[in-house]
Write a protein that holds these residues in place. Sequence first.
Motif, PDB file in Angstrom:
ATOM      1  N   THR A 175     -16.524  -6.142   5.055  1.00  0.00           N
ATOM      2  CA  THR A 175     -17.755  -5.785   4.357  1.00  0.00           C
ATOM      3  C   THR A 175     -17.550  -5.929   2.857  1.00  0.00           C
ATOM      4  OG1 THR A 175     -17.121  -3.436   4.320  1.00  0.00           O
ATOM      5  CG2 THR A 175     -18.518  -4.184   6.154  1.00  0.00           C
ATOM      6  N   PHE A 176     -18.555  -6.453   2.168  1.00  0.00           N
ATOM      7  CA  PHE A 176     -18.517  -6.606   0.718  1.00  0.00           C
ATOM      8  C   PHE A 176     -19.851  -6.155   0.152  1.00  0.00           C
ATOM      9  CE2 PHE A 176     -14.990  -9.223   1.862  1.00  0.00           C
ATOM     10  CZ  PHE A 176     -14.159  -9.264   0.744  1.00  0.00           C
ATOM     11  N   HIS A 208     -14.044 -15.260   1.333  1.00  0.00           N
ATOM     12  CA  HIS A 208     -13.397 -16.454   1.889  1.00  0.00           C
ATOM     13  C   HIS A 208     -11.871 -16.310   1.891  1.00  0.00           C
ATOM     14  CE1 HIS A 208     -17.235 -18.804   0.729  1.00  0.00           C
ATOM     15  NE2 HIS A 208     -17.243 -18.546   2.023  1.00  0.00           N
ATOM     16  N   LYS A 209     -11.342 -15.679   0.880  1.00  0.00           N
ATOM     17  CA  LYS A 209      -9.887 -15.502   0.802  1.00  0.00           C
ATOM     18  C   LYS A 209      -9.409 -14.501   1.860  1.00  0.00           C
ATOM     19  CE  LYS A 209     -10.156 -16.405  -4.147  1.00  0.00           C
ATOM     20  NZ  LYS A 209      -9.960 -15.873  -5.510  1.00  0.00           N
ATOM     21  N   GLU A 210     -10.227 -13.472   2.088  1.00  0.00           N
ATOM     22  CA  GLU A 210      -9.883 -12.493   3.120  1.00  0.00           C
ATOM     23  C   GLU A 210      -9.892 -13.147   4.501  1.00  0.00           C
ATOM     24  OE1 GLU A 210      -8.950  -9.402   2.869  1.00  0.00           O
ATOM     25  OE2 GLU A 210      -9.269  -9.075   0.719  1.00  0.00           O
ATOM     26  N   VAL A 211     -10.916 -13.959   4.757  1.00  0.00           N
ATOM     27  CA  VAL A 211     -11.009 -14.645   6.045  1.00  0.00           C
ATOM     28  C   VAL A 211      -9.861 -15.631   6.205  1.00  0.00           C
ATOM     29  CG1 VAL A 211     -12.400 -16.236   7.429  1.00  0.00           C
ATOM     30  CG2 VAL A 211     -13.505 -14.364   6.188  1.00  0.00           C
ATOM     31  N   ASP A 212      -9.537 -16.330   5.127  1.00  0.00           N
ATOM     32  CA  ASP A 212      -8.440 -17.302   5.156  1.00  0.00           C
ATOM     33  C   ASP A 212      -7.140 -16.645   5.601  1.00  0.00           C
ATOM     34  OD1 ASP A 212      -7.180 -19.717   4.881  1.00  0.00           O
ATOM     35  OD2 ASP A 212      -7.497 -19.913   2.729  1.00  0.00           O
ATOM     36  N   GLN A 213      -6.881 -15.476   5.060  1.00  0.00           N
ATOM     37  CA  GLN A 213      -5.666 -14.731   5.397  1.00  0.00           C
ATOM     38  C   GLN A 213      -5.638 -14.396   6.885  1.00  0.00           C
ATOM     39  OE1 GLN A 213      -3.183 -13.559   3.118  1.00  0.00           O
ATOM     40  NE2 GLN A 213      -2.018 -12.777   4.855  1.00  0.00           N
ATOM     41  N   ARG A 214      -6.746 -13.911   7.404  1.00  0.00           N
ATOM     42  CA  ARG A 214      -6.794 -13.474   8.803  1.00  0.00           C
ATOM     43  C   ARG A 214      -6.736 -14.652   9.770  1.00  0.00           C
ATOM     44  NH1 ARG A 214     -10.651  -8.159   9.400  1.00  0.00           N
ATOM     45  NH2 ARG A 214      -9.908  -7.055   7.552  1.00  0.00           N
ATOM     46  N   GLU A 265     -26.435 -12.790   0.968  1.00  0.00           N
ATOM     47  CA  GLU A 265     -26.637 -11.786   2.024  1.00  0.00           C
ATOM     48  C   GLU A 265     -26.369 -12.377   3.401  1.00  0.00           C
ATOM     49  OE1 GLU A 265     -30.620 -10.499   1.288  1.00  0.00           O
ATOM     50  OE2 GLU A 265     -30.019  -8.874  -0.069  1.00  0.00           O
ATOM     51  N   LYS A 266     -26.868 -13.605   3.623  1.00  0.00           N
ATOM     52  CA  LYS A 266     -26.618 -14.273   4.893  1.00  0.00           C
ATOM     53  C   LYS A 266     -25.128 -14.525   5.093  1.00  0.00           C
ATOM     54  CE  LYS A 266     -31.080 -16.676   5.024  1.00  0.00           C
ATOM     55  NZ  LYS A 266     -31.757 -18.012   4.956  1.00  0.00           N
ATOM     56  N   ASN A 267     -24.483 -14.972   4.020  1.00  0.00           N
ATOM     57  CA  ASN A 267     -23.058 -15.290   4.104  1.00  0.00           C
ATOM     58  C   ASN A 267     -22.244 -14.053   4.457  1.00  0.00           C
ATOM     59  OD1 ASN A 267     -20.234 -15.615   3.037  1.00  0.00           O
ATOM     60  ND2 ASN A 267     -20.974 -17.688   2.642  1.00  0.00           N
ATOM     61  N   LEU A 268     -22.491 -12.967   3.716  1.00  0.00           N
ATOM     62  CA  LEU A 268     -21.684 -11.765   3.921  1.00  0.00           C
ATOM     63  C   LEU A 268     -22.002 -11.079   5.243  1.00  0.00           C
ATOM     64  CD1 LEU A 268     -21.609 -10.263   0.306  1.00  0.00           C
ATOM     65  CD2 LEU A 268     -19.923 -11.710   1.441  1.00  0.00           C
ATOM     66  N   SER A 269     -23.230 -11.258   5.729  1.00  0.00           N
ATOM     67  CA  SER A 269     -23.560 -10.653   7.023  1.00  0.00           C
ATOM     68  C   SER A 269     -22.770 -11.312   8.149  1.00  0.00           C
ATOM     69  CB  SER A 269     -25.062 -10.775   7.302  1.00  0.00           C
ATOM     70  OG  SER A 269     -25.441 -12.121   7.502  1.00  0.00           O
ATOM     71  N   LEU A 270     -22.458 -12.605   7.989  1.00  0.00           N
ATOM     72  CA  LEU A 270     -21.653 -13.298   8.993  1.00  0.00           C
ATOM     73  C   LEU A 270     -20.233 -12.740   9.059  1.00  0.00           C
ATOM     74  CD1 LEU A 270     -22.683 -17.023   8.379  1.00  0.00           C
ATOM     75  CD2 LEU A 270     -23.252 -15.623  10.375  1.00  0.00           C
ATOM     76  N   SER A 300     -19.242  -9.843   9.219  1.00  0.00           N
ATOM     77  CA  SER A 300     -19.071  -8.679  10.098  1.00  0.00           C
ATOM     78  C   SER A 300     -18.305  -9.066  11.352  1.00  0.00           C
ATOM     79  CB  SER A 300     -20.443  -8.102  10.470  1.00  0.00           C
ATOM     80  OG  SER A 300     -21.216  -9.060  11.189  1.00  0.00           O
ATOM     81  N   LEU A 301     -18.309 -10.379  11.648  1.00  0.00           N
ATOM     82  CA  LEU A 301     -17.538 -10.871  12.793  1.00  0.00           C
ATOM     83  C   LEU A 301     -16.049 -10.629  12.586  1.00  0.00           C
ATOM     84  CD1 LEU A 301     -19.374 -14.287  13.301  1.00  0.00           C
ATOM     85  CD2 LEU A 301     -19.621 -12.233  14.701  1.00  0.00           C
TER      86      LEU A 301
END
Length: 397
Positions: free
Chosen positions: A170-171, A109-115, A158-163, A165-166
């Motif tokens: 990857t984690f 979530h923090k990585e996505v927040d940054q981007r 698994e569902k969360n992290l697969s999303l 990929s957008l």
Amino acid sequence: MNRVVVGLQWGDEGKGKVVTYLSRYHDIVVRYSGGANAGHTVNYGTFKVVHHLLPSADFTRNVGVAIGNGVLLDPQVFTKELIELKERFPEYSGDIFISENAHVVLPVHKEVDQRVDEVLKIGTTKRGIGPACADRVMRANVRIAELHDEKKARSLLEKNLSLKSLYNLTFDVEEVLDDLLNFYNVIKGFVVSSIQMKRILEEKSALFEGTQGVLLDLDVGTYPYVTSMNCSSSGVSAGMGFPVKIDETIGVFKAYTTRVGEGPFPTELFGEEGEALRKAGHEYGSTTGRPRRCGWLDLPLLNYAIEVAGVDTLVMTKADVLNGFEKVKVCVRYKDGRELLSLRDLDKKEPVYEAFDGWKSLESKEFDRFVNFIEKETGKPIKYISTGEKIEDIVEV
């Protein structure tokens, strides 16, 4: 008696100190929204404590604390705060409750927040709050309740992290899961269901602690330059998961105005004038350390927040910061002359100021005039005034 304390500006109004002071009159302090993007600094005199997730209770008095389902828990931050609690207050024996329906903030979530903020330029704290809220709504996030069952937690994770990929992120599922399960082992003794939380609070006098401020509320704030949750008084019941009766809504505001991040700010001061106010008030974010934008008090905005939040009484903070200023200004209206019914065109508003003679101390008649003017213009009593940084530096008017 249940009360809620909300900020009436863009956060940073000094709610942490106010809540800590008022907590002595209650059995328990409850956080109902926000996450580690909040930063409530409390000065105990010989040391300071910055609360990001633990409610701002007076831990020297064993006041209990509770975290509702509307709070986003960052495992690393919360674990650190629990350790600091034990170190700072080894005698503390108050109750700690955490709703099993609270969601967690994942590293992704923090990585996505940054981007995302690089594109949207909201000026977030990069603590992952927005993305965690988005996953919550998409039914793809992990709650505390799922950590009770490793199989369920792994499936959701698994569902969360697969999303993700957008975002080309990857984690390692197992690594993240291990961290979450370790976190659950630390807090599982505090975890309760919504029904249990409801019954606990029905037997107690609760003080609900708002985070950020009304002007940052997702629905009634300066959208899109807002936080991701309902931080006004209207968020209490939703943030707990059941109806909550509030007997008094207390609104906290600074004697001037500050803001962190992007967004409209009609009374913002630039150059030497703004810098003087920033230095006098030590206006730097508790969470990010960023310098805050500073400006004079804006009464149209204050009255908007008071009405939206249903405020009964007011608390003024940081008036002591203005000690020694030759003149203190207040925005009394905007040039278009219209009542502020919406924040839609706030970026187009031009303030009209009224200047007050400054004061050397808060005991002066000049300060009394300032207080009386604000009470008259808002129609609400100022019940408490903060006179300094420490918890005890507050007077009841």
